[in-house]
Design a protein around this motif. Structure first.
Motif, mmCIF file in Angstrom:
data_model
loop_
_atom_site.group_PDB
_atom_site.id
_atom_site.type_symbol
_atom_site.label_atom_id
_atom_site.label_comp_id
_atom_site.label_asym_id
_atom_site.label_seq_id
_atom_site.Cartn_x
_atom_site.Cartn_y
_atom_site.Cartn_z
ATOM 1 N N GLU A 53 -36.618 -42.173 -11.405
ATOM 2 C CA GLU A 53 -36.957 -41.349 -12.569
ATOM 3 C C GLU A 53 -37.302 -39.952 -12.097
ATOM 4 O OE1 GLU A 53 -40.444 -42.654 -14.566
ATOM 5 O OE2 GLU A 53 -41.557 -42.946 -12.733
ATOM 6 N N ASN A 54 -37.252 -39.013 -13.012
ATOM 7 C CA ASN A 54 -37.545 -37.633 -12.677
ATOM 8 C C ASN A 54 -39.009 -37.508 -12.266
ATOM 9 O OD1 ASN A 54 -36.877 -34.779 -12.681
ATOM 10 N ND2 ASN A 54 -38.396 -34.685 -14.306
ATOM 11 N N PHE A 55 -39.283 -36.779 -11.223
ATOM 12 C CA PHE A 55 -40.660 -36.625 -10.757
ATOM 13 C C PHE A 55 -40.833 -35.241 -10.180
ATOM 14 C CE2 PHE A 55 -44.599 -38.681 -9.797
ATOM 15 C CZ PHE A 55 -45.088 -38.036 -8.671
ATOM 16 N N SER A 56 -41.689 -34.445 -10.803
ATOM 17 C CA SER A 56 -41.946 -33.101 -10.275
ATOM 18 C C SER A 56 -42.899 -33.210 -9.102
ATOM 19 C CB SER A 56 -42.582 -32.222 -11.344
ATOM 20 O OG SER A 56 -41.754 -32.164 -12.467
ATOM 21 N N GLN A 115 -45.861 -33.113 -6.606
ATOM 22 C CA GLN A 115 -47.292 -32.968 -6.833
ATOM 23 C C GLN A 115 -47.939 -32.188 -5.696
ATOM 24 O OE1 GLN A 115 -48.597 -37.072 -7.258
ATOM 25 N NE2 GLN A 115 -48.735 -37.347 -5.072
ATOM 26 N N VAL A 116 -47.074 -31.674 -4.778
ATOM 27 C CA VAL A 116 -47.590 -30.937 -3.642
ATOM 28 C C VAL A 116 -47.343 -29.431 -3.806
ATOM 29 C CG1 VAL A 116 -47.278 -30.641 -1.181
ATOM 30 C CG2 VAL A 116 -47.316 -32.908 -2.137
ATOM 31 N N VAL A 117 -46.178 -29.081 -4.328
ATOM 32 C CA VAL A 117 -45.841 -27.673 -4.535
ATOM 33 C C VAL A 117 -45.519 -27.482 -6.003
ATOM 34 C CG1 VAL A 117 -44.333 -25.776 -3.881
ATOM 35 C CG2 VAL A 117 -44.819 -27.583 -2.235
ATOM 36 N N GLU A 118 -46.121 -26.465 -6.627
ATOM 37 C CA GLU A 118 -45.885 -26.330 -8.057
ATOM 38 C C GLU A 118 -44.454 -25.877 -8.327
ATOM 39 O OE1 GLU A 118 -48.926 -22.943 -8.492
ATOM 40 O OE2 GLU A 118 -47.277 -22.417 -9.835
ATOM 41 N N ARG A 119 -43.930 -26.320 -9.473
ATOM 42 C CA ARG A 119 -42.597 -25.982 -9.947
ATOM 43 C C ARG A 119 -41.469 -26.506 -9.065
ATOM 44 N NH1 ARG A 119 -41.668 -21.521 -13.200
ATOM 45 N NH2 ARG A 119 -43.414 -21.243 -14.609
#
Lengths: 168, 374
Positions: free
Chosen positions: A23-26, A28-32
């Motif tokens: 699944e899509n996962f942004s 959580q260590v570097v923003e954007r």
């Protein structure tokens, strides 16, 4: 010999079907950022346990999965020197064109001959069961291709040697 | 047969209905939110809301106040209200997070909403009248990884959150500026903001898998969640936080929803919604698949071809491209359509294949004659 092929492929198939639940996962260590977690490897809780499926010592598949990506590394059977050279050149040929291949990784994982990197973007754009079919088909066809190439090399060598020795 | 609407080839990341189900807000895997209106028998694109920079990850539509809240991977959330000319206008929300937002939910009374994020915290936002914007309060401890899913208790104060640190937690989201002290519930009596009322691990032995979705039942006593280890669990606060888990053979579920006090729907990577029941002793049991569509048989499949495909590729099915279910790719969200959590008659599912399907229990009941429905 081929009695082990079917259970080997069905084990790889069922593992891949489970591993490709992405699944899509942004990040959580570097923003954007939105990067394949199996490559970044900064958050241990997002990685699943790697699985190795071996047919024998020489042929095995390593499947490393994470929340948004799967890395599949294949170790191809290479019985003698010629097969080693052919395999190396063939894999190098494909990996240089990894961009067109979409799911191929430019460098294989340590200890393996070729690696695929499948991310959630691929499973969103393509059918998951067809991606699994593709990997299995690839594993099956690679052995055939290398054997065919070896036969062609041997046949060519024989013809060349014959032509050369005709002079004497 | 469930009614299905196709929104193109892009995955539907999130969807939400308005109060009378004549309007639908969806995000087609992009920074835009599309509003569709049901007019004269078909769904027409009414408006496109463009404010976010990165992919929209969550949409929720408050039925009574008619406000839409959207959150995105660009760390922002907006509350959209409809002006007199029927255009949607955004209001910025100060989330104060430094990572992507992952999910958003209006509270039952619609005076506040909660946003889960990759910054390992939950932002509970309420409207501050003096400055005319939405401000937030954070719930941080002891969340240790991205918050993936949220759901509110019917009392408008308790909030359940699932995360990729394999835990489901129930927090108090009591904002003293906008509401009165809540009465005690089966989850506890003292509820200051951010207090963790209960924590459930997805598995008793080790990690157990990321929590994909969490849902409070209509009474608020029970909470259900689905994890990446293909399990579905129900915890009951009225029975001393007793947890009942079943590990299924299916691919992991991504969404779950209570449809009555004892029945819940779960759907996910298997592309098919499944019905689960909780019996009198509190144990969860599988009750049936809700996708009764038959597998399509391709004509002229010879025995030779079947054997070859079995021998060469270990493939047991001969049908090539299309799956035997309505959805052709994973189902990412399930929403109530008609009814409420105590008694739902219709629910909608949206998936990665760009399809939105509305399932009707009355039709499904006649299709599955073997099961009892109370």
């Amino acid at each position: 010999m081929s009695a082990t092929l079917r259970p080997y492929l069905s084990a790889v198939r069922s593992t891949l079907e489970a591993a490709m639940c992405l699944e899509n996962f942004s990040s959580q260590v570097v923003e954007r950022h939105n990067k394949p977690e199996v490559e970044v490897r900064t958050s241990k809780e997002l990685l699943l346990n790697p699985v190795v499926i071996s047919r024998n010592e020489k042929e095995k598949v390593l499947i490393e999965a994470s929340i948004n990506s799967v890395r599949i590394s294949i170790s191809i059977k290479q019985a003698d020197e010629i097969e080693k050279i052919l395999c190396h050149k063939f894999m190098r040929f494909m990996m240089m064109r990894a961009e067109n291949f979409v799911v191929l990784r430019r460098k294989p994982v340590e200890g393996y001959d070729i690696s695929f990197l499948i991310t959630n973007f691929h499973t969103e754009a393509m059918y998951k069961h067809k991606l699994v079919d593709f990997v299995i088909h690839f594993m099956e066809e690679i052995d055939k291709e290398i054997s065919e190439m070896k036969l062609a090399v041997n046949a060519r060598a024989r013809v060349c040697a014959e032509e050369f020795l005709k002079r004497f | 047969m469930p009614e299905s609407l196709s929104f193109g080839i892009d995955p539907i990341t999130a969807h939400a209905w308005n109060k009378d189900r004549t309007k639908l807000a969806i995000s087609p895997n992009s920074p835009e939110v599309h509003i569709y209106h049901f007019q004269r028998g078909e769904w027409k694109l009414e408006e496109i809301l463009k404010e976010h920079d990165l992919k929209v990850t969550g949409i929720d539509w408050a039925p009574n106040t008619n406000r839409i809240v959207t959150c995105s991977a660009d760390r922002n959330a907006y509350v959209w209200t409809q002006s007199e000319e029927k255009k949607w206008k955004p209001t910025l929300v100060l989330l104060r997070i430094n990572r992507a937002a992952t999910c958003v939910r209006w509270s039952p009374l619609e005076n506040k909403f909660a946003v889960g994020s990759g910054a390992r915290l939950i932002s509970v936002c309420y409207f501050e009248k003096e400055n005319d914007w939405w401000v937030s309060k954070h719930i941080k401890k002891p969340i240790r990884s991205t918050v993936t899913c949220l759901d509110w208790h019917p009392n408008d104060v308790l909030l359940a959150a699932g995360s990729t640190d394999f835990k489901v937690r129930v927090f108090s989201a009591y904002i003293k500026e906008i509401e009165d002290r809540p009465v005690s519930t089966s989850w506890g009596s003292k509820m200051p903001l951010g207090l963790m009322m209960a924590e459930f691990s997805n598995s008793t032995n080790g990690a157990g898998g990321w929590v994909h979705s969490v849902n409070f039942s209509s009474s608020g006593d029970r909470i259900a969640w689905v994890g990446h280890d293909s399990s579905i669990s129900v915890a009951d606060a009225s029975k001393g936080m007793a947890v009942s888990v079943i590990r299924t053979d299916f691919l992991p579920f991504l969404a779950c929803l209570w449809v009555s006090e004892n029945r819940l729907i779960a759907a996910g990577h298997g592309c098919c919604p499944m019905l689960f029941e909780v019996n009198e002793t509190g144990k969860v049991q599988f009750a049936g698949k809700l996708d009764a569509s038959l597998k399509k048989e391709s004509s002229g499949v010879s025995a030779m071809k079947k054997f070859q495909s079995l021998d060469r590729q270990a493939r047991t099915e001969t049908n090539d491209t299309s799956l035997g279910t309505l959805h052709q790719n994973a189902i990412t969200s399930v929403c109530l359509h008609t009814g409420n959590k105590a008694n739902a008659t219709k629910f909608s599912t949206a998936g990665v294949d760009g399809l939105l399907a509305i399932w009707d229990f009355n039709n499904l009941e006649s299709a599955m004659r073997g099961l009892k429905f109370n």
